[in-house]
Scaffold this motif. Structure first.
Motif, PDB file in Angstrom:
ATOM      1  N   LYS A   5       0.728  -1.131  -0.116  1.00  0.00           N
ATOM      2  CA  LYS A   5       0.004  -0.153  -0.070  1.00  0.00           C
ATOM      3  C   LYS A   5       1.334   1.163   0.141  1.00  0.00           C
ATOM      4  CE  LYS A   5      -4.219  -1.456   0.690  1.00  0.00           C
ATOM      5  NZ  LYS A   5      -5.492  -1.821   1.868  1.00  0.00           N
ATOM      6  N   THR A   8       2.383   1.564  -3.779  1.00  0.00           N
ATOM      7  CA  THR A   8       1.505   2.058  -4.316  1.00  0.00           C
ATOM      8  C   THR A   8       0.890   3.117  -4.261  1.00  0.00           C
ATOM      9  OG1 THR A   8       0.812  -0.776  -4.766  1.00  0.00           O
ATOM     10  CG2 THR A   8      -0.930   1.241  -5.789  1.00  0.00           C
ATOM     11  N   ARG A   9       0.920   3.072  -3.317  1.00  0.00           N
ATOM     12  CA  ARG A   9      -0.164   5.098  -3.095  1.00  0.00           C
ATOM     13  C   ARG A   9       1.672   6.363  -2.824  1.00  0.00           C
ATOM     14  NH1 ARG A   9      -3.736   8.180  -3.291  1.00  0.00           N
ATOM     15  NH2 ARG A   9      -4.262   9.554  -2.093  1.00  0.00           N
ATOM     16  N   LEU A  53       0.915  10.576   2.321  1.00  0.00           N
ATOM     17  CA  LEU A  53       0.339   9.902   1.280  1.00  0.00           C
ATOM     18  C   LEU A  53      -1.580  10.711   0.836  1.00  0.00           C
ATOM     19  CD1 LEU A  53       2.325   6.080   1.631  1.00  0.00           C
ATOM     20  CD2 LEU A  53       2.875   8.320  -0.046  1.00  0.00           C
ATOM     21  N   CYS A  55      -3.731  10.276   2.445  1.00  0.00           N
ATOM     22  CA  CYS A  55      -4.573   8.830   3.277  1.00  0.00           C
ATOM     23  C   CYS A  55      -4.819   7.767   4.406  1.00  0.00           C
ATOM     24  CB  CYS A  55      -4.378   7.185   2.072  1.00  0.00           C
ATOM     25  SG  CYS A  55      -2.651   6.282   2.886  1.00  0.00           S
ATOM     26  N   TYR A  59      -6.443   2.988   5.273  1.00  0.00           N
ATOM     27  CA  TYR A  59      -5.954   2.317   3.957  1.00  0.00           C
ATOM     28  C   TYR A  59      -5.389   1.260   4.366  1.00  0.00           C
ATOM     29  CZ  TYR A  59      -4.898   2.852  -1.067  1.00  0.00           C
ATOM     30  OH  TYR A  59      -4.140   2.026  -1.810  1.00  0.00           O
ATOM     31  N   PRO A  75      -8.535   7.293   0.237  1.00  0.00           N
ATOM     32  CA  PRO A  75      -7.655   8.484   0.363  1.00  0.00           C
ATOM     33  C   PRO A  75      -8.129  10.082   0.280  1.00  0.00           C
ATOM     34  CG  PRO A  75      -6.679   6.688  -0.763  1.00  0.00           C
ATOM     35  CD  PRO A  75      -8.096   6.489  -1.215  1.00  0.00           C
TER      36      PRO A  75
END
Length: 97
Positions: A5, A8-9, A53, A55, A59, A75
């Motif tokens: 995560k 990716t974010r 990030l 979010c 998350y 997010p």
């Protein structure tokens, strides 16, 4: 997985590991290890990552909490985060903390 995560974010936002390190104050070498899942991440760093990030912390750790992606809100933006902080400051001022 938390490591996925974060990676990716970061990529969705177009932020390099080095830029994430500069913004968050977390060493780039640590970010690299966090993104590969080689080390555990402290709650403070999860909160820092969530802020940078853009979010919610939930998350990032949804899988660890046993939540499906649909159960976690999308997010939030920096503007929404700033609004939440302002409300939090107002509430703390009211309750005297």
């Amino acid at each position: 997985m938390l490591a996925d995560k974060i990676r990716t974010r970061r990529k969705v936002l177009g932020i390099s590991q080095q830029k994430l390190a500069e913004i968050s104050g977390i060493a780039q070498s640590s970010i690299s290890r966090y993104e590969t899942g080689d080390v555990d991440i402290s709650l403070n760093y999860i909160l820092k990552f969530a802020e940078v990030l853009e979010c919610p912390p939930a998350y990032l750790i949804s899988e660890e909490l046993g939540l499906d992606a649909e159960q976690v809100q999308t997010p939030i933006t920096k503007k929404e985060l700033a609004t939440l902080r302002a409300y939090a400051k107002e509430i703390l001022a009211i309750v005297g903390e």
